[in-house]
Design a protein around this motif. Sequence first.
Motif, PDB file in Angstrom:
ATOM      1  N   ASP A  24       0.906  -1.130  -0.111  1.00 23.10           N
ATOM      2  CA  ASP A  24       0.034   0.109  -0.493  1.00 23.10           C
ATOM      3  C   ASP A  24       1.164   1.762  -0.001  1.00 23.10           C
ATOM      4  OD1 ASP A  24       1.163  -0.535   2.506  1.00 23.10           O
ATOM      5  OD2 ASP A  24      -0.555   0.785   3.352  1.00 23.10           O
ATOM      6  N   MET A  25       2.173   1.263  -0.623  1.00 20.75           N
ATOM      7  CA  MET A  25       3.451   2.331  -0.628  1.00 20.75           C
ATOM      8  C   MET A  25       2.581   3.317  -1.345  1.00 20.75           C
ATOM      9  SD  MET A  25       7.827   2.686  -0.500  1.00 20.75           S
ATOM     10  CE  MET A  25       7.930   1.913   1.415  1.00 20.75           C
ATOM     11  N   ALA A  26       2.357   4.611  -0.804  1.00 16.67           N
ATOM     12  CA  ALA A  26       2.144   5.829  -1.963  1.00 16.67           C
ATOM     13  C   ALA A  26       3.299   5.824  -2.911  1.00 16.67           C
ATOM     14  CB  ALA A  26       2.162   6.495  -1.576  1.00 16.67           C
ATOM     15  N   PRO A  27       2.838   5.835  -4.853  1.00 20.01           N
ATOM     16  CA  PRO A  27       3.674   5.950  -5.179  1.00 20.01           C
ATOM     17  C   PRO A  27       4.928   6.640  -5.124  1.00 20.01           C
ATOM     18  CG  PRO A  27       1.648   5.872  -6.333  1.00 20.01           C
ATOM     19  CD  PRO A  27       1.782   6.242  -4.310  1.00 20.01           C
ATOM     20  N   ALA A  28       6.244   6.336  -5.523  1.00 19.21           N
ATOM     21  CA  ALA A  28       7.852   7.212  -5.054  1.00 19.21           C
ATOM     22  C   ALA A  28       7.128   9.377  -6.095  1.00 19.21           C
ATOM     23  CB  ALA A  28       8.640   7.192  -6.387  1.00 19.21           C
ATOM     24  N   GLU A  29       6.176   9.251  -6.313  1.00 14.75           N
ATOM     25  CA  GLU A  29       6.640  10.558  -6.885  1.00 14.75           C
ATOM     26  C   GLU A  29       5.742  11.325  -6.397  1.00 14.75           C
ATOM     27  OE1 GLU A  29       2.991   7.627 -10.056  1.00 14.75           O
ATOM     28  OE2 GLU A  29       5.881   7.512  -9.309  1.00 14.75           O
ATOM     29  N   ASP A  30       4.444  10.291  -5.497  1.00 12.64           N
ATOM     30  CA  ASP A  30       3.183  11.389  -4.230  1.00 12.64           C
ATOM     31  C   ASP A  30       4.332  11.948  -3.239  1.00 12.64           C
ATOM     32  OD1 ASP A  30       1.105  10.824  -5.854  1.00 12.64           O
ATOM     33  OD2 ASP A  30       0.884   9.061  -5.709  1.00 12.64           O
ATOM     34  N   ARG A  31       5.447  10.843  -2.730  1.00 13.49           N
ATOM     35  CA  ARG A  31       6.231  11.014  -2.317  1.00 13.49           C
ATOM     36  C   ARG A  31       7.483  12.376  -1.578  1.00 13.49           C
ATOM     37  NH1 ARG A  31       9.531   7.113  -0.748  1.00 13.49           N
ATOM     38  NH2 ARG A  31       9.023   5.549  -2.680  1.00 13.49           N
ATOM     39  N   ARG A  79      -5.952  14.465   0.243  1.00 13.80           N
ATOM     40  CA  ARG A  79      -7.327  13.592   0.177  1.00 13.80           C
ATOM     41  C   ARG A  79      -7.592  14.310  -1.164  1.00 13.80           C
ATOM     42  NH1 ARG A  79      -7.237  17.491   4.574  1.00 13.80           N
ATOM     43  NH2 ARG A  79      -7.524  19.403   3.234  1.00 13.80           N
ATOM     44  N   GLU A  80      -6.726  15.119  -1.968  1.00 13.23           N
ATOM     45  CA  GLU A  80      -6.959  15.112  -3.118  1.00 13.23           C
ATOM     46  C   GLU A  80      -6.627  13.867  -4.689  1.00 13.23           C
ATOM     47  OE1 GLU A  80      -4.250  18.374  -4.426  1.00 13.23           O
ATOM     48  OE2 GLU A  80      -5.956  20.469  -3.783  1.00 13.23           O
ATOM     49  N   ARG A  81      -5.410  12.947  -3.913  1.00 11.46           N
ATOM     50  CA  ARG A  81      -4.856  12.026  -4.463  1.00 11.46           C
ATOM     51  C   ARG A  81      -5.435  10.823  -4.313  1.00 11.46           C
ATOM     52  NH1 ARG A  81      -1.624  12.978  -9.330  1.00 11.46           N
ATOM     53  NH2 ARG A  81      -0.739  10.494  -8.442  1.00 11.46           N
ATOM     54  N   GLY A  82      -6.375  10.440  -2.630  1.00  7.51           N
ATOM     55  CA  GLY A  82      -6.961   9.726  -2.487  1.00  7.51           C
ATOM     56  C   GLY A  82      -6.241   8.239  -2.165  1.00  7.51           C
ATOM     57  N   LEU A  83      -5.059   9.182  -1.443  1.00  8.19           N
ATOM     58  CA  LEU A  83      -4.294   8.235  -0.796  1.00  8.19           C
ATOM     59  C   LEU A  83      -4.706   7.755   0.359  1.00  8.19           C
ATOM     60  CD1 LEU A  83      -0.826  10.956  -1.548  1.00  8.19           C
ATOM     61  CD2 LEU A  83      -1.709   8.584  -3.329  1.00  8.19           C
ATOM     62  N   TYR A  84      -3.424   6.097   0.376  1.00  6.46           N
ATOM     63  CA  TYR A  84      -3.740   5.582   1.747  1.00  6.46           C
ATOM     64  C   TYR A  84      -5.384   5.166   2.294  1.00  6.46           C
ATOM     65  CZ  TYR A  84       1.145   7.542   2.400  1.00  6.46           C
ATOM     66  OH  TYR A  84       2.225   7.961   2.236  1.00  6.46           O
ATOM     67  N   VAL A  85      -6.024   5.193   1.546  1.00  3.44           N
ATOM     68  CA  VAL A  85      -7.667   4.468   1.561  1.00  3.44           C
ATOM     69  C   VAL A  85      -7.549   3.271   1.360  1.00  3.44           C
ATOM     70  CG1 VAL A  85      -9.996   4.598  -0.021  1.00  3.44           C
ATOM     71  CG2 VAL A  85      -8.365   6.471   0.068  1.00  3.44           C
ATOM     72  N   ARG A  86      -6.985   2.249   0.574  1.00  2.00           N
ATOM     73  CA  ARG A  86      -6.480   0.878   0.791  1.00  2.00           C
ATOM     74  C   ARG A  86      -6.863   0.789   1.763  1.00  2.00           C
ATOM     75  NH1 ARG A  86      -6.248  -3.513  -2.890  1.00  2.00           N
ATOM     76  NH2 ARG A  86      -4.662  -4.908  -2.663  1.00  2.00           N
ATOM     77  N   PRO A  87      -5.561   0.919   2.917  1.00  2.00           N
ATOM     78  CA  PRO A  87      -5.354   0.041   4.128  1.00  2.00           C
ATOM     79  C   PRO A  87      -6.929  -0.391   4.739  1.00  2.00           C
ATOM     80  CG  PRO A  87      -3.498   1.135   4.101  1.00  2.00           C
ATOM     81  CD  PRO A  87      -4.723   2.073   2.781  1.00  2.00           C
TER      82      PRO A  87
END
Length: 400
Positions: free
Chosen positions: A48-55, A192-200
């Motif tokens: 579930d790690m966020a993509p490198a470009e997002d981090r 919020r905009e990218r919808g990150l970390y919802v998968r967990p």
Amino acid sequence: MKIALFGGAFDPIHNGHLRLAREFARRLHFDRVLLMPTYVPPHKLRADMAPAEDRLAMCRLAVADDPLFEVSDQEIARGGASFTADTLDTLAAERPSGDWALITGADMFLTLGTWHRFSDIARRVLLCTAPRPPHGREELEAYAGTLRRQGARCAVEAIPPRDISSTAVRRAIGEGKPLDGLVPPAVAGYIRERGLYVRPQEMKKMDRDEQFIEIIRGRLSEKRFRHSLAVADQAQRLAELYGADPKKARTAGILHDILKDAAPEEQLQILHDFGILLDNVEQGARKLWHARAGAVFIERVLGVDDRELLDAVRYHTTARAGMTPLDRVLYLADFTSADRDFPDVDVIRSLALKDEQEAMAYALGYTIRELLDKQEAVHPDTVAAYNETMIRRRKGNEPR
């Protein structure tokens, strides 16, 4: 110019990271802190790690208005796993007048002596850390003394820990809680905009094996993924025959090859990060690395604390003397899963369903003959397992 390199997953970067860096800069008089998110942090690989470009984007947003910080995409641009020593080589070439320091967390600090080219790192940078439970200042200072005797310069600063972690941030997101005080507002907006970390949150609805299956699906080739599921099926079946725990056997089968498709340097980095030393045979046998690295990954990243299961994964390639029922189940399941098609596989499949000891003798003998034919070294654990199996077999056949 005094510059501190602060690398890590930053998944996501949070206020605790920023406070720690600012405190180090204030106390040790750093002119600049260079944040460097890693492309594939080998000790923190997660599905579930966020993509490198997002981090990377979140790091830039977090420090956009603070002149203390710079953000580097060096390791992300390089791709794959990166060794800190190699990163420092590049930075020193780019900024030859820089007086460098390296900021690490307490966990990582306590493994520094095992890192790739540690002597080069020690020669080049001031090693900085701060206590964070469960590692107190006394423990860190003791280890710093060990590193200093190897020529390192160390600074253990009593910076009060702040109860923020990337794990806590991701958990808050999954539970729909506000991020006030956890991350900078710009980072919260980006998440919020990218919808990150919802998968967990979605993963919580699955049972543990279903979660593990989703994790290996993202880490393995299709062929290796299918093999892992086939081994899980066979392990469950053999466990029912051999008196092992069928559920635990299935989990071990799912996870046994979790790092099989990871690049060798990634497997080595994981072993280095957690202080695992390869023996002489293992150093020259890359096909053995994934089992040792996989067991560490399963324990330290996935949070599996079942020692029997972890040992079964560790020894599924070499076997060992004193194997537990689960060890034997996984070893034979890997040999006889439905997808295997090597010569004699039908013979050992039949034996595995009838006589565990005969199956182990056959499998170990087959492995040793194959290694000898290729003029490769045989791991001592494999020899010990073979000898023990043959002695038991002989005693079992002796007249009473």
